[in-house]
Design a protein around this motif. Structure first.
Motif, PDB file in Angstrom:
ATOM      1  N   GLN A  61      26.049  -3.993  -4.601  1.00 53.92           N
ATOM      2  CA  GLN A  61      26.090  -5.372  -4.112  1.00 53.92           C
ATOM      3  C   GLN A  61      25.191  -6.232  -4.999  1.00 53.92           C
ATOM      4  O   GLN A  61      24.008  -5.933  -5.163  1.00 53.92           O
ATOM      5  N   GLY A  62      25.768  -7.289  -5.571  1.00 57.72           N
ATOM      6  CA  GLY A  62      25.001  -8.160  -6.446  1.00 57.72           C
ATOM      7  C   GLY A  62      25.377  -9.620  -6.262  1.00 57.72           C
ATOM      8  O   GLY A  62      26.103  -9.980  -5.333  1.00 57.72           O
ATOM      9  N   LYS A  63      24.867 -10.438  -7.158  1.00 54.92           N
ATOM     10  CA  LYS A  63      25.159 -11.876  -7.112  1.00 54.92           C
ATOM     11  C   LYS A  63      25.715 -12.317  -8.468  1.00 54.92           C
ATOM     12  O   LYS A  63      25.278 -11.812  -9.511  1.00 54.92           O
ATOM     13  N   PRO A  64      26.662 -13.241  -8.459  1.00 54.21           N
ATOM     14  CA  PRO A  64      27.226 -13.722  -9.730  1.00 54.21           C
ATOM     15  C   PRO A  64      26.145 -14.301 -10.635  1.00 54.21           C
ATOM     16  O   PRO A  64      25.202 -14.951 -10.171  1.00 54.21           O
ATOM     17  N   GLY A  65      26.279 -14.017 -11.936  1.00 56.67           N
ATOM     18  CA  GLY A  65      25.338 -14.550 -12.915  1.00 56.67           C
ATOM     19  C   GLY A  65      24.113 -13.696 -13.131  1.00 56.67           C
ATOM     20  O   GLY A  65      23.353 -13.924 -14.084  1.00 56.67           O
ATOM     21  N   ARG A  66      23.897 -12.725 -12.261  1.00 56.86           N
ATOM     22  CA  ARG A  66      22.730 -11.871 -12.440  1.00 56.86           C
ATOM     23  C   ARG A  66      23.005 -10.821 -13.514  1.00 56.86           C
ATOM     24  O   ARG A  66      24.122 -10.334 -13.668  1.00 56.86           O
ATOM     25  N   ARG A  67      21.958 -10.480 -14.238  1.00 53.26           N
ATOM     26  CA  ARG A  67      22.073  -9.505 -15.324  1.00 53.26           C
ATOM     27  C   ARG A  67      21.564  -8.162 -14.814  1.00 53.26           C
ATOM     28  O   ARG A  67      20.426  -8.067 -14.331  1.00 53.26           O
ATOM     29  N   ILE A  68      22.411  -7.141 -14.895  1.00 55.77           N
ATOM     30  CA  ILE A  68      21.987  -5.834 -14.406  1.00 55.77           C
ATOM     31  C   ILE A  68      22.022  -4.807 -15.533  1.00 55.77           C
ATOM     32  O   ILE A  68      22.790  -4.929 -16.492  1.00 55.77           O
ATOM     33  N   ARG A  69      21.155  -3.833 -15.380  1.00 53.78           N
ATOM     34  CA  ARG A  69      21.088  -2.712 -16.319  1.00 53.78           C
ATOM     35  C   ARG A  69      21.737  -1.502 -15.660  1.00 53.78           C
ATOM     36  O   ARG A  69      21.299  -1.055 -14.601  1.00 53.78           O
ATOM     37  N   LEU A  70      22.793  -1.021 -16.273  1.00 57.23           N
ATOM     38  CA  LEU A  70      23.422   0.213 -15.820  1.00 57.23           C
ATOM     39  C   LEU A  70      22.832   1.368 -16.605  1.00 57.23           C
ATOM     40  O   LEU A  70      22.794   1.334 -17.841  1.00 57.23           O
ATOM     41  N   ARG A  71      22.367   2.374 -15.887  1.00 54.47           N
ATOM     42  CA  ARG A  71      21.921   3.617 -16.523  1.00 54.47           C
ATOM     43  C   ARG A  71      22.988   4.665 -16.204  1.00 54.47           C
ATOM     44  O   ARG A  71      23.071   5.140 -15.073  1.00 54.47           O
ATOM     45  N   ILE A  72      23.824   5.002 -17.191  1.00 57.13           N
ATOM     46  CA  ILE A  72      24.996   5.838 -16.964  1.00 57.13           C
ATOM     47  C   ILE A  72      24.714   7.254 -17.460  1.00 57.13           C
ATOM     48  O   ILE A  72      24.326   7.455 -18.609  1.00 57.13           O
ATOM     49  N   ILE A  73      24.912   8.230 -16.571  1.00 59.56           N
ATOM     50  CA  ILE A  73      24.617   9.637 -16.849  1.00 59.56           C
ATOM     51  C   ILE A  73      25.882  10.454 -16.638  1.00 59.56           C
ATOM     52  O   ILE A  73      26.497  10.372 -15.567  1.00 59.56           O
ATOM     53  N   ASN A  74      26.278  11.251 -17.631  1.00 57.27           N
ATOM     54  CA  ASN A  74      27.400  12.171 -17.438  1.00 57.27           C
ATOM     55  C   ASN A  74      26.838  13.546 -17.091  1.00 57.27           C
ATOM     56  O   ASN A  74      26.365  14.277 -17.948  1.00 57.27           O
TER      57      ASN A  74
ATOM     58  N   ASP B  99      22.544   3.290 -21.615  1.00 59.05           N
ATOM     59  CA  ASP B  99      22.089   2.128 -20.865  1.00 59.05           C
ATOM     60  C   ASP B  99      22.851   0.915 -21.391  1.00 59.05           C
ATOM     61  O   ASP B  99      22.957   0.728 -22.613  1.00 59.05           O
ATOM     62  N   VAL B 100      23.372   0.119 -20.469  1.00 56.12           N
ATOM     63  CA  VAL B 100      24.103  -1.087 -20.869  1.00 56.12           C
ATOM     64  C   VAL B 100      23.667  -2.252 -19.996  1.00 56.12           C
ATOM     65  O   VAL B 100      23.247  -2.069 -18.844  1.00 56.12           O
ATOM     66  N   LEU B 101      23.765  -3.459 -20.551  1.00 58.60           N
ATOM     67  CA  LEU B 101      23.506  -4.684 -19.796  1.00 58.60           C
ATOM     68  C   LEU B 101      24.833  -5.374 -19.510  1.00 58.60           C
ATOM     69  O   LEU B 101      25.724  -5.408 -20.368  1.00 58.60           O
ATOM     70  N   VAL B 102      24.931  -5.934 -18.302  1.00 56.83           N
ATOM     71  CA  VAL B 102      26.140  -6.641 -17.882  1.00 56.83           C
ATOM     72  C   VAL B 102      25.719  -7.885 -17.100  1.00 56.83           C
ATOM     73  O   VAL B 102      24.833  -7.811 -16.246  1.00 56.83           O
ATOM     74  N   THR B 103      26.347  -9.019 -17.428  1.00 55.57           N
ATOM     75  CA  THR B 103      26.153 -10.229 -16.628  1.00 55.57           C
ATOM     76  C   THR B 103      27.312 -10.332 -15.648  1.00 55.57           C
ATOM     77  O   THR B 103      28.476 -10.417 -16.054  1.00 55.57           O
ATOM     78  N   LEU B 104      27.002 -10.304 -14.377  1.00 55.80           N
ATOM     79  CA  LEU B 104      28.023 -10.142 -13.351  1.00 55.80           C
ATOM     80  C   LEU B 104      28.840 -11.407 -13.123  1.00 55.80           C
ATOM     81  O   LEU B 104      28.292 -12.522 -13.031  1.00 55.80           O
TER      82      LEU B 104
END
Length: 536
Positions: free
Chosen positions: A296-309, A352-357
């Motif tokens: 759950q997030g808010k539009p315009g916020r920048r989040i860091r995804l830490r993706i692990i396989n 790790d990736v950055l995404v602006t929602l």
């Protein structure tokens, strides 16, 4: 090849052995040089040099049978404290982790914990019988080490094929001087799931190690570089689940049951054969697409995804519908930032990736590369209905990023230096006899120090991975982070494509006996392992 039963007996025996068993591994023989003891003075001296905060984070990890709810799908498995993925451990760089493992597994099952990607003291690496005695059922063992490198890591067992059960969890080491700017984090753990649904990993391994015996249909291509790929077309069919006991799924060929072996999994990105195992489910944060995990997030916020396989046999192509990904790190280390539509992540890798929602409801999809199946989670920032469980965002066929396209950030790039030691690491074997090995020799758990790749402290080392097989392999080195070529990213796990070569370099600055192996759980267990050992 060592069978599961033989290995279990060996590890159980080590569980009651004195520490002399490990010391014997280190003393060398007439044909091998003397090796640094995992608990020796060189290891202690290196640990004292690590910059610590003086803070200690204490946790208890109880490994026990668990009935897991994967989102309406119940699975009888093993897990830490009854959940998979296990509860995230988060600490700051320089903190000491004191993690007590309590083994409550059944039937005298031994286990351990390997702290994947962490450069730590050797005797805490969690690899029986090399660095410790296996932890017996009903017993406890405390792992204690300084985690001085920030990044995205995870932990899992290093006994048999326990990696392919529910015994894993994220380990996040925060940077107290974090240079990235973002509003929130979301840790995303990917996994391919069979345990307690259609069988167990031990049953999978027992079938696989019979080999194909010349049945054909699983040979793969000669290898393809595979960078920015467009529409991949038909990538082969996967039997997606519940009917694995049906005549087609269990059809015999040459008299052998085919309940778990996956046929016809092809991927251009992976140079041909994509995987060995037919998984009924692919999970994101422990849940199936029909009942997904939701951020759950808010539009315009920048989040860091830490993706692990955390998977056993599956590479994932990951995309967030309607968004671009800005890649900032791989395997814990920063890279020169690049934007992509999707990324390819092999077993054991982390990105790790950055995404602006944006505003709405968006699918985070993990396509099981070459297996025509997906895992999914949702990002919800506004109103709207959820996409279908089988949604395939167009980003999956856009610009796809692999580690080979990345460069290390300036502050972590290894300085130019003459290479002192070179080891050729030939990746051999195939599906016919299921005889995966390194340099044509299956690793022997009964004599782990038999054929070490020896190095000396202070050396610049180059490993030349030469994949002579028809399949890709994610090669993981314990206790170190290597660099791909002269300027590529710093990693501890890297994809080596079939019929291709990959050279990596690292500085020998962490004495001990360290495993080098394929992070396909089944390839590693059958023998695609070697030991990189420091000479005394």
């Amino acid at each position: 090849m060592h069978s599961i039963n033989r290995r279990s007996v060996l590890l159980a025996g080590l569980g009651v052995a004195s520490t002399g068993a490990l010391a014997a591994c280190s003393s060398g023989s007439s044909s091998t040089p003397a090796l640094v003891n995992p608990s020796g003075s060189a290891v202690t001296a290196t640990e004292k040099k690590r910059k610590g905060t003086g803070r200690t984070r204490k946790v208890t990890l109880t490994a026990a049978p668990a009935m897991l709810d994967l989102g309406g799908v119940m699975a009888k498995s093993w897990a830490f404290s009854g959940q998979a993925p296990g509860k995230e451990i988060r600490l700051s760089a320089g903190d000491t982790l004191a993690a007590e493992l309590s083994n409550q597994l059944p039937n005298k099952t031994t286990t351990s914990i390997h702290w994947h990607g962490i450069a730590m003291r050797n005797d805490m690496d969690g690899v029986p019988p090399v660095t410790q005695q296996a932890v017996r059922a009903g017993s406890n063992f405390t792992y204690r080490f300084i985690a001085d490198a920030p990044g995205t890591y995870f932990f899992h067992p290093h006994v048999g094929v326990q990696l392919d059960r529910g015994l894993y969890a994220p380990l996040i080491v925060e940077d107290p001087e974090e240079p990235l700017s973002y509003d929130d984090e979301w840790v995303v753990v990917l996994d391919d799931w069979v345990d307690g649904v259609t069988g167990t990993p031990d049953e999978v391994f027992a079938e696989l190690r019979q080999g194909m015996g010349g049945m054909g249909g699983h040979s793969g291509s000669s290898g393809h570089e595979g960078h920015d790929m467009g529409d991949m077309g038909d990538m082969g069919g996967m039997d997606t689940g519940e009917d694995s006991s049906s005549p087609s799924a269990s059809a015999s060929s040459g008299g052998m049951s085919m309940k778990f072996m996956l046929m016809g999994a092809e991927s251009e990105l992976l140079g041909g054969d994509a995987g060995d195992v037919k998984y009924p489910y692919h999970l994101v944060n422990g849940r199936v697409p029909a009942d997904p995990d939701v951020y759950q997030g808010k539009p315009g916020r920048r989040i860091r995804l830490r993706i692990i396989n955390a998977g056993g046999d599956t590479a994932y192509r990951v995309a967030l519908g309607g968004h671009k990904l800005t890649i900032t790190h791989t395997d814990g280390f920063p890279v020169e930032q690049q934007q992509a539509d999707a990324l390819l992540i092999g077993m054991g890798e982390r990105y790790d990736v950055l995404v602006t929602l944006g505003d709405g409801v968006f699918p985070l999809v993990a396509l099981a590369e070459g297996k025509d199946a997906t895992g999914m989670a949702l990002v919800r920032t506004g109103s709207g209905g959820a996409p279908t469980a089988t949604v395939r965002p167009e980003e999956l066929n856009g610009k796809i990023l692999m580690a080979s396209r990345l460069r290390a950030a300036d502050d972590v790039r290894l300085p130019p230096k003459k290479v002192d030691r070179v080891h050729r690491v030939e990746l051999t074997g195939g599906m016919d006899k299921y005889n995966w090995a390194i340099n044509g020799k299956a690793f022997d758990m009964e004599d782990p120090a038999a054929n070490p790749l020896t190095i000396e402290e202070g050396q610049r080392v180059r490993l030349d991975f030469v994949n002579t097989s028809e399949m890709w392999h994610p090669m993981h080195l314990h206790g170190h982070t290597y660099q791909l070529g002269n300027s590529g990213p710093r990693k501890d796990t890297a994809i080596v494509l079939p019929k291709k070569e990959l050279s990596v370099i690292f500085d020998a600055d962490n004495p001990g006996q360290w495993m080098l192996h394929c992070h396909n759980a089944y390839h590693g267990e059958v023998g695609m392992m070697a030991m990189v050992a420091y000479q005394t």
